[in-house]
Write an enzyme that holds these catalytic residues in place. Structure first.
Site, PDB file in Angstrom:
ATOM      1  CB  THR A  16     -11.279  -3.076  16.202  1.00  0.00           C
ATOM      2  OG1 THR A  16     -11.939  -2.213  17.128  1.00  0.00           O
ATOM      3  CG2 THR A  16     -11.925  -2.938  14.834  1.00  0.00           C
ATOM      4  N   GLY A  64      -6.308  -1.384  15.253  1.00  0.00           N
ATOM      5  CA  GLY A  64      -7.389  -0.495  15.676  1.00  0.00           C
ATOM      6  C   GLY A  64      -6.821   0.845  16.129  1.00  0.00           C
ATOM      7  CB  ALA A  65      -7.100   4.026  15.992  1.00  0.00           C
ATOM      8  N   GLY A  85      -3.324   3.074  22.168  1.00  0.00           N
ATOM      9  CA  GLY A  85      -2.691   2.661  23.415  1.00  0.00           C
ATOM     10  C   GLY A  85      -3.603   2.431  24.599  1.00  0.00           C
ATOM     11  CD  GLU A 133      -1.331  -1.258  19.272  1.00  0.00           C
ATOM     12  OE1 GLU A 133      -2.299  -2.022  19.364  1.00  0.00           O
ATOM     13  OE2 GLU A 133      -1.390  -0.054  19.617  1.00  0.00           O
ATOM     14  CE  LYS A 163     -12.674   2.901  19.310  1.00  0.00           C
ATOM     15  NZ  LYS A 163     -11.904   1.807  18.852  1.00  0.00           N
TER      16      LYS A 163
HETATM   17  O1  LIG Z   1      -3.080  -0.574  22.976  1.00  0.00           O
HETATM   18  C1  LIG Z   1      -4.089  -0.800  22.345  1.00  0.00           C
HETATM   19  C2  LIG Z   1      -4.294  -0.436  20.968  1.00  0.00           C
HETATM   20  O2  LIG Z   1      -3.727   0.771  20.553  1.00  0.00           O
HETATM   21  C3  LIG Z   1      -5.693  -0.643  20.388  1.00  0.00           C
HETATM   22  O3  LIG Z   1      -5.494  -0.875  19.025  1.00  0.00           O
HETATM   23  C4  LIG Z   1      -6.651   0.522  20.589  1.00  0.00           C
HETATM   24  O4  LIG Z   1      -6.771   0.799  21.957  1.00  0.00           O
HETATM   25  C5  LIG Z   1      -8.042   0.230  19.971  1.00  0.00           C
HETATM   26  O5  LIG Z   1      -8.628  -0.835  20.648  1.00  0.00           O
HETATM   27  P1  LIG Z   1     -10.145  -1.269  20.416  1.00  0.00           P
HETATM   28  O6  LIG Z   1     -10.240  -1.767  19.012  1.00  0.00           O
HETATM   29  O7  LIG Z   1     -10.398  -2.320  21.443  1.00  0.00           O
HETATM   30  O8  LIG Z   1     -10.986  -0.038  20.648  1.00  0.00           O
END
Ligand SMILES: O=C[C@H](O)[C@H](O)[C@H](O)COP(=O)(O)O
Length: 228
Positions: free
Chosen positions: A32, A86-87, A99, A107, A125
Protein backbone atom coordinates in the site's frame (compact mmCIF):
# COMPACT_ATOMS: atom_id res chain seq x y z
CA UNK A 1 -15.94 -6.76 -6.34
CA UNK A 2 -13.27 -4.04 -6.32
CA UNK A 3 -9.75 -5.25 -6.97
CA UNK A 4 -7.65 -5.22 -3.79
CA UNK A 5 -4.76 -3.46 -5.51
CA UNK A 6 -7.15 -0.76 -6.77
CA UNK A 7 -8.25 -0.13 -3.16
CA UNK A 8 -4.65 0.07 -1.93
CA UNK A 9 -3.82 2.41 -4.79
CA UNK A 10 -6.78 4.71 -4.05
CA UNK A 11 -5.70 5.07 -0.41
CA UNK A 12 -2.06 5.60 -1.40
CA UNK A 13 -2.85 8.29 -3.98
CA UNK A 14 -5.16 10.18 -1.64
CA UNK A 15 -2.49 10.28 1.09
CA UNK A 16 0.28 11.34 -1.31
CA UNK A 17 -1.93 14.16 -2.56
CA UNK A 18 -2.01 15.60 1.00
CA UNK A 19 1.76 16.26 0.97
CA UNK A 20 2.79 19.88 0.45
CA UNK A 21 6.06 21.40 -0.76
CA UNK A 22 8.52 22.01 2.05
CA UNK A 23 7.37 19.06 4.13
CA UNK A 24 9.58 16.42 5.69
CA UNK A 25 7.89 13.07 5.10
CA UNK A 26 8.31 9.58 6.56
CA UNK A 27 7.66 6.89 3.96
CA UNK A 28 6.36 3.51 5.09
CA UNK A 29 6.90 0.04 3.68
CA UNK A 30 4.66 -2.50 1.94
CA UNK A 31 2.37 -2.85 -1.03
CA UNK A 32 0.00 0.00 0.00
CA UNK A 33 2.83 2.39 0.91
CA UNK A 34 4.41 1.62 -2.48
CA UNK A 35 1.39 3.17 -4.26
CA UNK A 36 1.76 6.29 -2.10
CA UNK A 37 5.49 6.49 -2.88
CA UNK A 38 4.78 6.05 -6.62
CA UNK A 39 2.30 8.96 -6.56
CA UNK A 40 4.80 11.15 -4.67
CA UNK A 41 7.41 10.40 -7.33
CA UNK A 42 4.89 11.38 -9.99
CA UNK A 43 4.11 14.69 -8.22
CA UNK A 44 7.82 15.49 -7.92
CA UNK A 45 8.23 14.95 -11.67
CA UNK A 46 5.07 16.70 -12.87
CA UNK A 47 4.43 19.42 -10.26
CA UNK A 48 7.95 20.07 -9.00
CA UNK A 49 6.83 19.12 -5.46
CA UNK A 50 9.76 19.73 -3.08
CA UNK A 51 10.05 17.40 -0.11
CA UNK A 52 12.67 15.70 2.01
CA UNK A 53 11.83 12.09 2.83
CA UNK A 54 12.99 9.43 5.26
CA UNK A 55 12.59 5.77 4.34
CA UNK A 56 11.63 2.86 6.61
CA UNK A 57 13.23 0.02 4.63
CA UNK A 58 15.57 -0.91 1.83
CA UNK A 59 12.64 -1.72 -0.43
CA UNK A 60 11.22 1.80 -0.02
CA UNK A 61 14.69 3.33 -0.38
CA UNK A 62 15.22 1.52 -3.69
CA UNK A 63 11.81 2.69 -4.95
CA UNK A 64 12.64 6.30 -3.93
CA UNK A 65 15.97 6.17 -5.75
CA UNK A 66 14.26 4.90 -8.90
CA UNK A 67 11.69 7.71 -8.74
CA UNK A 68 14.07 10.53 -7.82
CA UNK A 69 12.51 11.14 -4.37
CA UNK A 70 15.10 13.00 -2.24
CA UNK A 71 15.99 11.00 0.86
CA UNK A 72 17.75 12.01 4.03
CA UNK A 73 19.37 9.49 6.32
CA UNK A 74 17.13 8.39 9.19
CA UNK A 75 20.11 8.87 11.50
CA UNK A 76 20.23 12.58 10.61
CA UNK A 77 16.50 13.26 10.96
CA UNK A 78 15.15 14.66 14.25
CA UNK A 79 11.53 15.37 13.41
CA UNK A 80 9.07 14.95 10.53
CA UNK A 81 5.95 16.85 9.49
CA UNK A 82 4.11 13.72 8.44
CA UNK A 83 4.58 9.96 8.06
CA UNK A 84 2.41 7.69 5.93
CA UNK A 85 2.36 3.91 6.16
CA UNK A 86 0.26 0.79 5.69
CA UNK A 87 -0.89 -1.64 8.40
CA UNK A 88 -1.84 -5.29 8.81
CA UNK A 89 -4.67 -4.76 11.31
CA UNK A 90 -6.46 -1.58 12.44
CA UNK A 91 -8.85 -1.52 15.39
CA UNK A 92 -11.57 1.13 16.00
CA UNK A 93 -9.20 3.15 18.23
CA UNK A 94 -6.64 3.31 15.37
CA UNK A 95 -4.34 0.89 17.19
CA UNK A 96 -2.38 -1.23 14.75
CA UNK A 97 -0.51 -4.44 14.10
CA UNK A 98 2.31 -3.86 11.65
CA UNK A 99 5.36 -5.78 10.47
CA UNK A 100 4.33 -8.40 7.91
CA UNK A 101 7.16 -6.95 5.85
CA UNK A 102 9.59 -7.02 8.81
CA UNK A 103 9.94 -3.23 8.78
CA UNK A 104 8.11 -2.50 12.06
CA UNK A 105 11.14 -1.35 14.11
CA UNK A 106 12.16 1.41 11.69
CA UNK A 107 8.51 2.16 10.90
CA UNK A 108 7.78 2.81 14.57
CA UNK A 109 10.81 5.09 14.96
CA UNK A 110 9.71 7.08 11.91
CA UNK A 111 6.08 7.19 13.10
CA UNK A 112 7.23 8.52 16.48
CA UNK A 113 9.08 11.39 14.78
CA UNK A 114 6.05 12.70 12.88
CA UNK A 115 3.52 15.39 13.85
CA UNK A 116 0.91 13.49 11.84
CA UNK A 117 0.95 9.75 11.33
CA UNK A 118 -1.43 8.60 8.61
CA UNK A 119 -2.35 4.98 7.94
CA UNK A 120 -3.47 3.89 4.49
CA UNK A 121 -5.17 0.55 3.89
CA UNK A 122 -7.89 -1.43 2.16
CA UNK A 123 -10.93 -2.24 4.28
CA UNK A 124 -9.80 -5.85 4.79
CA UNK A 125 -7.38 -4.51 7.41
CA UNK A 126 -10.16 -3.36 9.75
CA UNK A 127 -10.65 -5.58 12.83
CA UNK A 128 -12.72 -5.35 16.01
CA UNK A 129 -9.80 -6.52 18.15
CA UNK A 130 -6.11 -6.68 17.33
CA UNK A 131 -4.77 -10.19 16.88
CA UNK A 132 -7.88 -11.46 15.09
CA UNK A 133 -5.89 -12.35 11.98
CA UNK A 134 -2.21 -11.76 12.63
CA UNK A 135 0.44 -12.61 15.17
CA UNK A 136 2.49 -9.74 16.60
CA UNK A 137 5.78 -9.37 14.69
CA UNK A 138 8.90 -8.96 16.81
CA UNK A 139 12.44 -7.82 16.03
CA UNK A 140 14.93 -9.55 18.30
CA UNK A 141 18.64 -9.13 18.90
CA UNK A 142 20.04 -12.54 17.78
CA UNK A 143 21.90 -13.07 21.07
CA UNK A 144 18.68 -12.57 23.02
CA UNK A 145 16.52 -15.04 21.07
CA UNK A 146 16.23 -17.66 23.84
CA UNK A 147 15.57 -15.20 26.67
CA UNK A 148 13.05 -13.19 24.64
CA UNK A 149 11.27 -16.41 23.57
CA UNK A 150 11.02 -17.45 27.23
CA UNK A 151 9.64 -14.07 28.35
CA UNK A 152 7.16 -13.76 25.48
CA UNK A 153 5.96 -17.30 26.20
CA UNK A 154 5.30 -16.25 29.82
CA UNK A 155 3.11 -13.42 28.45
CA UNK A 156 0.98 -16.09 26.74
CA UNK A 157 2.25 -16.40 23.17
CA UNK A 158 3.89 -19.06 21.09
CA UNK A 159 6.77 -17.50 19.23
CA UNK A 160 7.98 -18.59 15.80
CA UNK A 161 11.13 -17.34 14.16
CA UNK A 162 10.12 -16.08 10.70
CA UNK A 163 11.76 -18.10 7.90
CA UNK A 164 12.17 -17.56 4.19
CA UNK A 165 11.26 -20.30 1.69
CA UNK A 166 11.50 -23.74 3.41
CA UNK A 167 14.66 -25.65 2.47
CA UNK A 168 16.00 -22.67 0.51
CA UNK A 169 16.30 -19.56 2.65
CA UNK A 170 17.37 -19.09 6.22
CA UNK A 171 15.63 -16.91 8.79
CA UNK A 172 14.28 -13.52 7.80
CA UNK A 173 16.81 -10.87 8.85
CA UNK A 174 15.67 -7.28 9.32
CA UNK A 175 17.27 -4.28 7.62
CA UNK A 176 19.08 -3.69 10.94
CA UNK A 177 20.50 -7.24 11.04
CA UNK A 178 18.18 -8.77 13.65
CA UNK A 179 15.90 -11.82 13.77
CA UNK A 180 12.20 -11.46 13.03
CA UNK A 181 9.68 -13.61 14.89
CA UNK A 182 5.90 -13.76 15.19
CA UNK A 183 4.18 -14.03 18.58
CA UNK A 184 0.73 -15.63 18.45
CA UNK A 185 -1.31 -14.09 21.26
CA UNK A 186 -4.69 -14.62 19.60
CA UNK A 187 -7.14 -11.72 20.04
CA UNK A 188 -5.62 -9.11 22.31
CA UNK A 189 -7.99 -7.86 25.03
CA UNK A 190 -5.72 -5.16 26.44
CA UNK A 191 -3.34 -3.89 23.72
CA UNK A 192 -1.97 -1.04 25.91
CA UNK A 193 -0.95 -3.50 28.64
CA UNK A 194 0.67 -5.91 26.17
CA UNK A 195 2.50 -3.00 24.51
CA UNK A 196 3.97 -1.91 27.83
CA UNK A 197 4.90 -5.50 28.81
CA UNK A 198 6.67 -6.12 25.50
CA UNK A 199 8.47 -2.77 25.82
CA UNK A 200 10.12 -4.02 29.04
CA UNK A 201 11.83 -7.09 27.53
CA UNK A 202 15.58 -6.57 27.03
CA UNK A 203 16.76 -7.71 23.61
CA UNK A 204 13.29 -7.30 22.11
CA UNK A 205 14.21 -4.33 19.95
CA UNK A 206 10.80 -3.73 18.46
CA UNK A 207 7.31 -5.13 18.12
CA UNK A 208 4.44 -4.58 15.73
CA UNK A 209 1.84 -3.23 18.18
CA UNK A 210 1.42 0.48 17.39
CA UNK A 211 -0.76 1.80 20.20
CA UNK A 212 -2.07 5.37 20.19
CA UNK A 213 0.27 6.39 17.39
CA UNK A 214 -1.96 6.87 14.32
CA UNK A 215 -3.70 10.24 13.95
CA UNK A 216 -5.72 9.32 10.88
CA UNK A 217 -6.76 6.24 8.92
CA UNK A 218 -7.51 6.44 5.21
CA UNK A 219 -9.41 3.26 4.40
CA UNK A 220 -10.30 2.39 0.82
CA UNK A 221 -13.56 0.43 0.54
CA UNK A 222 -15.41 -0.74 -2.58
CA UNK A 223 -17.88 2.13 -1.90
CA UNK A 224 -15.22 4.84 -1.62
CA UNK A 225 -12.79 6.24 0.91
CA UNK A 226 -13.45 6.36 4.66
CA UNK A 227 -11.31 8.69 6.74
CA UNK A 228 -11.38 8.71 10.50
O1 LIG B 1 6.61 -4.43 7.74
C1 LIG B 1 5.73 -4.10 6.99
C2 LIG B 1 4.78 -3.04 7.25
O2 LIG B 1 4.37 -2.90 8.58
C3 LIG B 1 3.63 -2.88 6.26
O3 LIG B 1 3.30 -1.52 6.31
C4 LIG B 1 2.40 -3.73 6.56
O4 LIG B 1 2.77 -5.08 6.59
C5 LIG B 1 1.28 -3.49 5.51
O5 LIG B 1 1.72 -3.92 4.27
P1 LIG B 1 0.76 -4.03 3.00
O6 LIG B 1 0.34 -2.63 2.66
O7 LIG B 1 1.59 -4.68 1.94
O8 LIG B 1 -0.40 -4.89 3.42
Amino acid sequence: MADLNELKKNAGILAANKIESGMTVGLGTGSTAAYMVARLGERIQTEGLKIQAVSTSWSTTIQCRQLGIPLMDLGDAEHLDIAIDGADEIDPQKNLIKGRGAAHLLEKIVASMADHYIIIADDGKKVKQLGEKFAVPLEILPNAIASVTYKVHKLGADLQIRMGAPGKDGPVISDSGNLIADAKFGTINDPEKLDSELNKIPGLLGHGLFIGMANKVILATPNGIEEW
